[in-house]
Structure formats: structure tokens, C-alpha cells
Motif scaffolding. Structure first.
Motif, mmCIF file in Angstrom:
data_model
loop_
_atom_site.group_PDB
_atom_site.id
_atom_site.type_symbol
_atom_site.label_atom_id
_atom_site.label_comp_id
_atom_site.label_asym_id
_atom_site.label_seq_id
_atom_site.Cartn_x
_atom_site.Cartn_y
_atom_site.Cartn_z
ATOM 1 N N LEU A 161 0.783 -1.318 0.211
ATOM 2 C CA LEU A 161 -0.045 -0.124 -0.122
ATOM 3 C C LEU A 161 0.787 1.324 -0.174
ATOM 4 O O LEU A 161 2.223 1.382 0.415
ATOM 5 C CB LEU A 161 -0.929 -0.071 1.185
ATOM 6 C CG LEU A 161 -1.949 -1.219 1.293
ATOM 7 C CD1 LEU A 161 -2.775 -1.020 2.455
ATOM 8 C CD2 LEU A 161 -2.798 -1.270 0.152
ATOM 9 N N THR A 162 0.184 2.440 -0.422
ATOM 10 C CA THR A 162 1.049 3.635 -0.508
ATOM 11 C C THR A 162 0.431 4.893 0.469
ATOM 12 O O THR A 162 -0.955 4.613 0.576
ATOM 13 C CB THR A 162 1.128 3.911 -2.156
ATOM 14 O OG1 THR A 162 -0.250 4.326 -2.460
ATOM 15 C CG2 THR A 162 1.815 3.028 -2.750
ATOM 16 N N LEU A 165 0.804 3.089 7.646
ATOM 17 C CA LEU A 165 1.519 2.353 6.944
ATOM 18 C C LEU A 165 2.891 2.104 7.432
ATOM 19 O O LEU A 165 3.566 3.086 7.850
ATOM 20 C CB LEU A 165 1.787 2.839 5.455
ATOM 21 C CG LEU A 165 0.271 2.657 4.707
ATOM 22 C CD1 LEU A 165 0.830 3.413 3.393
ATOM 23 C CD2 LEU A 165 -0.127 1.617 4.347
ATOM 24 N N LEU A 166 3.344 0.925 7.583
ATOM 25 C CA LEU A 166 4.689 0.430 7.893
ATOM 26 C C LEU A 166 5.288 -0.566 6.634
ATOM 27 O O LEU A 166 4.922 -1.324 6.508
ATOM 28 C CB LEU A 166 4.774 -0.260 9.075
ATOM 29 C CG LEU A 166 4.597 0.659 10.336
ATOM 30 C CD1 LEU A 166 4.636 -0.130 11.557
ATOM 31 C CD2 LEU A 166 5.588 1.904 10.406
ATOM 32 N N ASP A 167 6.122 0.165 5.874
ATOM 33 C CA ASP A 167 6.563 -0.433 4.576
ATOM 34 C C ASP A 167 5.605 -1.122 3.893
ATOM 35 O O ASP A 167 5.443 -2.301 3.250
ATOM 36 C CB ASP A 167 7.794 -1.621 5.022
ATOM 37 C CG ASP A 167 8.900 -1.180 5.664
ATOM 38 O OD1 ASP A 167 9.319 0.206 5.120
ATOM 39 O OD2 ASP A 167 9.578 -1.622 6.827
ATOM 40 N N GLY A 168 4.309 -0.608 3.363
ATOM 41 C CA GLY A 168 3.322 -0.806 2.488
ATOM 42 C C GLY A 168 2.360 -1.754 3.384
ATOM 43 O O GLY A 168 1.404 -2.211 2.665
ATOM 44 N N ALA A 224 8.415 7.575 4.038
ATOM 45 C CA ALA A 224 8.492 6.985 2.480
ATOM 46 C C ALA A 224 7.151 6.979 2.111
ATOM 47 O O ALA A 224 6.139 7.132 2.801
ATOM 48 C CB ALA A 224 9.260 5.622 2.478
ATOM 49 N N ASP A 225 6.788 6.559 0.797
ATOM 50 C CA ASP A 225 5.449 6.749 -0.091
ATOM 51 C C ASP A 225 4.781 5.445 0.777
ATOM 52 O O ASP A 225 3.483 5.446 0.638
ATOM 53 C CB ASP A 225 5.614 6.557 -1.501
ATOM 54 C CG ASP A 225 4.295 6.578 -2.297
ATOM 55 O OD1 ASP A 225 3.592 7.477 -1.816
ATOM 56 O OD2 ASP A 225 3.953 5.671 -3.159
ATOM 57 N N ASP A 226 5.426 4.365 1.214
ATOM 58 C CA ASP A 226 4.975 3.130 1.749
ATOM 59 C C ASP A 226 4.954 3.307 3.354
ATOM 60 O O ASP A 226 4.542 2.260 3.839
ATOM 61 C CB ASP A 226 5.525 1.940 1.114
ATOM 62 C CG ASP A 226 6.899 1.855 1.733
ATOM 63 O OD1 ASP A 226 7.678 2.587 2.018
ATOM 64 O OD2 ASP A 226 7.352 0.628 1.497
#
Length: 185
Positions: free
Chosen positions: A15-16, A32-35, A78-80
Motif C-alpha cells: 500500500l501507498t 503504513l509500515l513498509d506498505g 516514504a511513500d509506503d
């Protein structure tokens, strides 16, 4: 009878931040943690009491150029990876109106039974990797406890662990002191 609610998340990929923004404003805390989506229920009174008292203490001690926030306020690593630490201290120059797009100077989590493992393992590791220099965890159970870590050579090292009426005192990222018992009594 409980009903299942579909929130329409994509399957088969990380996920982003855009996916996160599409989630409903339903009182849950979405991070979100690493997507990977982390959903937390609303915190209990003991958690909120400790957080409110800690906010006042940290905010009073916070020097100019830094600002204190409490969740929900997005930290975009980050984005994820979009987190909402229970309490964070950030450089004013790093803030946007919407979020903090870099690691905070200090991130603090107040443990709950439902978030304990995430806070002590996943969030701690992700903040360490992102370069958050100071990470504290408050345990509001019993007489209260606070553990502080600081980043050195890319890894967290425990600075102090204090419980009950003993004094939690640090000089970095700024000088502040209190007893864990004062957060929970």
C-alpha cells in the motif's frame, strides 16, 4: 450482529500513501509500515491520560525552533510508510501544513495492549532506519515506566529506563525531567 465493512484496498501489492488517503475517517488510526496497513482502535483512558500529561511536560520544556504534536499527525518516512506517533517533536522548518515529511527529532509511543508489539518492534525499527534520533516508549501500566533510546552509528541504544517515582531525566533532544508515576497517577 457485527457487519463487515469493505474499505476497498488494492490486493497483491504494498500500500501507498495515496491508498491511505482513500480510507474512511471512521475513528480508527491507520498507519503504513513498509506498505503494510496497521489499524489501531481508539486508545483507552489510561493511555490518553499519560499522553496528555506527557504532552504538557514536553511542550513546556521544548525550545524554540521545535514544535510538539500528538496523534493523529502524519510522519511520512516514504511513500509506503506513514506513521502517527502518539507524540512527536519536529523542527518547525521541516513541517508542512499537512504532515512531517522527514523523521521527527523525537517520537514517543504510549503502549497499549493492542499496540505494544508494534510500538516496541516495528515502529521502533522503522524510525531507527529513518534516522529519528530519539525514541521513547511510555508504559502506563502499573506504576508507569519510560524507556528512551538514542540513535548512534545508525542504531538505537538505550539511554535510560525509569519506573514509578524515579526521575526520568534527559538532556537530549532538550532537557526535560518527570516521574513516570506522575503520568499515570
Amino acid at each position: 450482529m457485527a457487519t463487515e465493512v469493505s474499505i476497498g484496498l488494492p490486493r497483491g501489492r504494498a500500500l501507498t500513501r495515496d491508498d491511505l488517503a482513500a480510507l474512511p475517517d471512521d475513528g480508527h488510526r491507520y498507519e503504513l509500515l513498509d506498505g503494510v496497513l496497521i489499524v489501531s482502535p481508539s486508545p483507552v483512558m489510561r493511555h490518553q491520560r499519560a499522553l496528555a500529561r506527557l504532552f504538557r511536560i514536553v511542550d513546556d520544556a521544548c525550545p524554540g525552533g521545535l514544535e510538539v504534536f500528538f496523534a493523529p499527525f502524519d510522519v511520512v518516512l516514504a511513500d509506503d510508510t506513514v506513521m502517527q506517533p502518539d507524540l512527536l517533536v519536529a523542527r518547525v522548518a521541516d513541517l508542512t501544513e499537512r504532515d512531517l515529511p522527514v523523521a521527527p527529532v523525537l517520537a514517543v509511543e504510549v503502549l497499549s495492549p493492542s499496540t505494544r508489539r508494534v510500538d516496541l518492534l516495528l515502529k521502533k525499527e522503522r524510525l531507527e532506519r529513518a534516522g529519528c534520533v530519539h525514541y521513547w516508549v511510555v508504559d502506563p501500566s502499573g506504576v508507569g515506566a519510560v524507556t528512551a533510546w538514542a540513535l548512534s552509528d545508525g542504531a538505537y541504544h538505550q539511554v535510560t529506563h525509569v519506573s514509578g517515582d524515579d526521575t526520568f531525566a534527559v538532556t537530549e533532544p532538550f532537557e526535560v525531567g518527570f516521574s513516570p508515576a506522575a503520568l499515570v497517577s
